[in-house]
Design an enzyme around this catalytic site. Structure first.
Site, PDB file in Angstrom:
ATOM      1  N   SER A 266       0.814  -1.216   0.000  1.00 35.35           N
ATOM      2  CA  SER A 266       0.000   0.000   0.000  1.00 35.35           C
ATOM      3  C   SER A 266       0.846   1.265   0.000  1.00 35.35           C
ATOM      4  CB  SER A 266      -0.909   0.006   1.231  1.00 35.35           C
ATOM      5  OG  SER A 266      -0.136   0.016   2.418  1.00 35.35           O
ATOM      6  N   CYS A 267       2.147   1.152   0.296  1.00 33.28           N
ATOM      7  CA  CYS A 267       2.975   2.345   0.483  1.00 33.28           C
ATOM      8  C   CYS A 267       3.893   2.650  -0.699  1.00 33.28           C
ATOM      9  CB  CYS A 267       3.803   2.200   1.759  1.00 33.28           C
ATOM     10  SG  CYS A 267       2.827   2.162   3.265  1.00 33.28           S
ATOM     11  N   PHE A 268       4.793   1.727  -1.035  1.00 37.40           N
ATOM     12  CA  PHE A 268       5.789   2.036  -2.056  1.00 37.40           C
ATOM     13  C   PHE A 268       5.169   2.492  -3.376  1.00 37.40           C
ATOM     14  CE2 PHE A 268       9.831  -0.383  -0.501  1.00 37.40           C
ATOM     15  CZ  PHE A 268       9.804   0.350   0.663  1.00 37.40           C
ATOM     16  N   ASP A 271       3.292   5.903  -2.779  1.00 36.91           N
ATOM     17  CA  ASP A 271       4.130   7.011  -2.351  1.00 36.91           C
ATOM     18  C   ASP A 271       5.092   7.455  -3.451  1.00 36.91           C
ATOM     19  OD1 ASP A 271       2.825   6.777   0.009  1.00 36.91           O
ATOM     20  OD2 ASP A 271       4.508   6.006   1.167  1.00 36.91           O
TER      21      ASP A 271
END
Length: 431
Positions: A266-268, A271
Site C-alpha cells: 500500500s505504500c511504495f 508514495d
C-alpha cells in the site's frame, strides 16, 4: 494521556493498540459501525502479527471505539490516520483526509488548544494548506490559537507493523510551536524510554517529505538490486552472492538487497507515484524515480518469460504460490500476483493459486481476476505443468515432495525460497 485516533485501518488500528499498550487512554473514531463493534469486542479488524492480542487485552478499558466524533473533545490530541488514495495521475486524493479534518473541526471547542496530528502520508504542504484550513473552516477556529497542528509520519511495514512501532528506527515530529512538540513528547516518552529511539524534531513540510524520501529511497534500492540481478542472470552469476558482498559495505547496507519480483504493498507504489506527480507539478522531472518504477513493472513479465522457456502454458494448469504482496499479511494492495496472473491468463493458462491467508482479500480487492483457489500448496501443485513463486511465505521454503505431484515440475522462483532439486526444472528470477 487521553488520545483520539480517527481511522481504524492498518495505521490507525496499529497506532491505537500500541499507544494503549504504552499506557495511554485511547478512543478510536471510525464511521464504519462494523469495525467499531469488532474493536469493542476485543477483535482486530485487520490481520497483523501482535495486533489481535493487544486489542483483546485493552478493548473496553484503555481502548474503546466509537462512531461519534464528539468523543474527541475529551482527549488531549487527535491523530488523523485516514486513507489518502491515489488519483489517476498518481497524486494524492485528500478528500477523505479533509472530510475527517472537517469532522474534527466541528466538535473542537474554541480555545481548546487541542493538538491535531496528521499520521497519514501526505505530500509537503498538505497539512498546512489542506488539513488545517479544513479544521478551521468547519469549526470557525484558528490554528495556533484554538488548536495546534503537527505531522508525525508512520514507518510501518505490513506484517511487522506492531514490531516496527514498538521498536522504531526513528520517530519524527513535524511542528511549528513548542506546545505541539511537548505534547508529542508526552505521547511518545514511554516508547523512547523503552527503546532509546532517536527523535527527529523538524518542520511540518520536512516531516511530510521524510516519509516520501524514506519510501522512495528504499523502493529505488530494490529496483537497483533487481536491475543488477537481471544483469547477473544474463551472465550466469549468483546475484545473491553479489548482494551479500555489497551488503558488507557500510555505505550500502545489507537490507533491501534481495533481488526478485519487485516491490508492492500500500505504500511504495502509491508514495513513489505521488512524489513523482508532486515533483512534476512543481516543474521537476524525477527521472531516477521513474526508472525505478519501470524496472519494478518489468519484473513480473521477466518471471513469466522464464516460464515460457520451459513450457507452453496454453491450456495447462499453472500454480501461483502466494497472493499477498509480502509474507506475514493478508494485504494484497500492489501485489505482484496481479500482473503475474494476468500474464498467465494472456498465455491461456489454467491458473490455480494458494496463499496461507490472503485468498479472500485478493478476491475482494481484484474480483475480476479469476483463478481456482487451492487450500494448500500441495493442492495447487497437483497436476500443474508449471509453478511460480510470488510471495516468500516460510511454508514455501519447506516444500519438497509436493513438487512430485506436478505433471511437469517446472518452478520459477520469484523470491529465492525454493530448494533446488535435480528432478525439478528450476529457474530463479535473477540468479
Amino acid at each position: 494521556m487521553n488520545i483520539s485516533i480517527v481511522g481504524s485501518g492498518y495505521v490507525g488500528t496499529t497506532l491505537a493498540a500500541c499507544l494503549a499498550d504504552l499506557g495511554h487512554e485511547i478512543v478510536n473514531v471510525d464511521i464504519d459501525k462494523q469495525v467499531v463493534e469488532t474493536i469493542n469486542r476485543g477483535n482486530a479488524p485487520i490481520h497483523e502479527p501482535g495486533l489481535a492480542e493487544r486489542i483483546e487485552r485493552h478493548a473496553g478499558e484503555r481502548l474503546q471505539a466509537t462512531t461519534d466524533y464528539a468523543a474527541i473533545r475529551d482527549t488531549d490530541a487527535t491523530f488523523l490516520a485516514l486513507p489518502t488514495p491515489a488519483n489517476d495521475d498518481g497524486s494524492n486524493d485528500l478528500s477523505i483526509m479533509e472530510a475527517g479534518a472537517r469532522s474534527v473541526g466541528e466538535v473542537l471547542h474554541t480555545g481548546s488548544d487541542h493538538l491535531v496530528v496528521v499520521k497519514s502520508t501526505v505530500v509537503p504542504g498538505s497539512t498546512e494548506e489542506g488539513v488545517a484550513p479544513a479544521i478551521e473552516d468547519a469549526g470557525d477556529l484558528t490554528v495556533g490559537e484554538d488548536f495546534r497542528i503537527a505531522m508525525n509520519p508512520e514507518f510501518l511495514r505490513m506484517g511487522t507493523a506492531v514490531a516496527d512501532f514498538m521498536d522504531p528506527d526513528k520517530i519524527v515530529f513535524g511542528a511549528t510551536d513548542d506546545h505541539a512538540y511537548e505534547t508529542l513528547d508526552a505521547i511518545y516518552d514511554p516508547l523512547v524510554e523503552q527503546t532509546g529511539a532517536p527523535v527527529v524534531r523538524t518542520g511540518i513540510r520536512e516531516a511530510e517529505m521524510i516519509k516520501y524520501a524514506n519510501n522512495s529511497f528504499l523502493a529505488t534500492k530494490v529496483s537497483l538490486i533487481n536491475e543488477l540481478g537481471n544483469i547477473c542472470k544474463e551472465y550466469d552469476v549468483d546475484a545473491y552472492e553479489v548482494a551479500d558482498a555489497l551488503g558488507l559495505d557500510d555505505r550500502i547496507g545489507e537490507r533491501f538487497l534481495r533481488s526478485g519480483l519487485g516491490w508492492g504493498g500500500s505504500c511504495f507504489p502509491k508514495d513513489v507515484a505521488a512524489l513523482i506527480a508532486a515533483a512534476e507539478d512543481a516543474g521537476y522531472d524525477p527521472e531516477l524515480l521513474k526508472a525505478g518504477v519501470a524496472v519494478n513493472d518489468r519484473q513480473p513479465e521477466r518471471l513469466l518469460s522464464l516460464l515460457d522457456e520451459h513450457v507452453d502454458v496454453a491450456g495447462k494448469r499453472v500454480a501461483v504460490l502466494g497472493l499477498s504482496f509480502k509474507p506475514g499479511t493478508d494485504d494484497v494492495r500492489g501485489t505482484r500476483a496481479i500482473p503475474v496472473i494476468e500474464g498467465l491468463h494472456e498465455r491461456g493458462a489454467d491458473v490455480v493459486a494458494y496463499d496461507p491467508v490472503a485468498t479472500e482479500s485478493f478476491h475482494e480487492y481484484a474480483p475480476d481476476i479469476s483463478f481456482a483457489a487451492a487450500d494448500s500448496a500441495a493442492e495447487a501443485l497437483r497436476d500443474a505443468y508449471g509453478a511460480v513463486v510470488v510471495t516468500d511465505w516460510d511454508e514455501f521454503a519447506t516444500l519438497d515432495e509436493e513438487f512430485d505431484l506436478m505433471a511437469d515440475p517446472v518452478v520459477v522462483d520469484g523470491r529465492h525460497v525454493i530448494e533446488r532439486r535435480e528432478d525439478i526444472s528450476y529457474e530463479g528470477l535473477t540468479w
